[in-house]
Design a protein around this motif. Structure first.
Motif, PDB file in Angstrom:
ATOM      1  N   THR A   1       0.829  -1.210   0.000  1.00 45.83           N
ATOM      2  CA  THR A   1       0.000   0.000   0.000  1.00 45.83           C
ATOM      3  C   THR A   1       0.860   1.257   0.000  1.00 45.83           C
ATOM      4  N   SER A   2       2.160   1.083  -0.066  1.00 42.35           N
ATOM      5  CA  SER A   2       3.070   2.226  -0.163  1.00 42.35           C
ATOM      6  C   SER A   2       3.973   1.997  -1.369  1.00 42.35           C
TER       7      SER A   2
ATOM      8  N   ARG B   1       4.148   3.341  -4.278  1.00 43.02           N
ATOM      9  CA  ARG B   1       3.461   3.326  -5.580  1.00 43.02           C
ATOM     10  C   ARG B   1       4.411   3.731  -6.711  1.00 43.02           C
ATOM     11  N   GLN B   2       5.090   4.855  -6.541  1.00 49.16           N
ATOM     12  CA  GLN B   2       5.953   5.359  -7.611  1.00 49.16           C
ATOM     13  C   GLN B   2       7.155   4.449  -7.843  1.00 49.16           C
TER      14      GLN B   2
ATOM     15  N   TYR C   1       7.150   1.170  -7.678  1.00 51.22           N
ATOM     16  CA  TYR C   1       6.655   0.112  -8.557  1.00 51.22           C
ATOM     17  C   TYR C   1       6.544   0.608  -9.990  1.00 51.22           C
TER      18      TYR C   1
ATOM     19  N   SER D   1      -0.142   3.655 -13.670  1.00 49.83           N
ATOM     20  CA  SER D   1      -0.738   3.456 -12.352  1.00 49.83           C
ATOM     21  C   SER D   1      -0.761   1.968 -12.021  1.00 49.83           C
TER      22      SER D   1
ATOM     23  N   ASN E   1      -2.524  -1.020  -9.062  1.00 51.09           N
ATOM     24  CA  ASN E   1      -3.615  -1.268  -8.129  1.00 51.09           C
ATOM     25  C   ASN E   1      -3.036  -1.907  -6.874  1.00 51.09           C
ATOM     26  N   GLN E   2      -3.128  -1.209  -5.765  1.00 50.14           N
ATOM     27  CA  GLN E   2      -2.568  -1.691  -4.498  1.00 50.14           C
ATOM     28  C   GLN E   2      -3.692  -2.317  -3.675  1.00 50.14           C
TER      29      GLN E   2
END
Length: 105
Positions: free
Chosen positions: A24-25, A27-28, A30, A46, A48-49
């Motif tokens: 859930t953290s 993001r960038q 990944y 984008s 999906n977490q």
């Protein structure tokens, strides 16, 4: 979880591969890392977490049918290999060979 397939369809134009991860953290991290791996063969804007490993596995199990949307479900390796646990044999599923995604860096 059933709505995730629709979410992937909606993100199809902004991603050549729709990616689902447990974290859930980061993001960038990944997005940047996966885009480097893809090179000029695709793009990801984008991800999906989903929050945890079991949710990613369940989502992947639900999404085993044919689709014109390319998708990838990624989970951390945790300590599964040393404990003799194998990853599920699912289409579009990948379990990292390391404890967590951050270990790849």
């Amino acid at each position: 979880l059933k709505s995730l397939k629709a979410l992937g369809f909606l993100k199809k134009k902004s991603n050549s591969v729709v990616v689902y991860v447990e974290d859930t953290s980061c993001r960038q991290m990944y997005i940047s890392s996966l885009n480097r791996l893809l090179g000029n063969k695709g793009f990801i804007r984008s991800i999906n977490q989903l929050g945890d490993k079991n949710r990613v596995i369940q989502a992947c199990q639900i999404d085993q049918g044919k689709s014109n949307v390319r998708r990838l479900y990624i989970v951390d390796g945790d300590f599964d290999k040393p404990h003799g646990k194998s990853s599920p044999a699912l289409k579009n599923f990948y379990q990292l060979p390391v404890y967590c995604f951050e270990n790849l860096l």
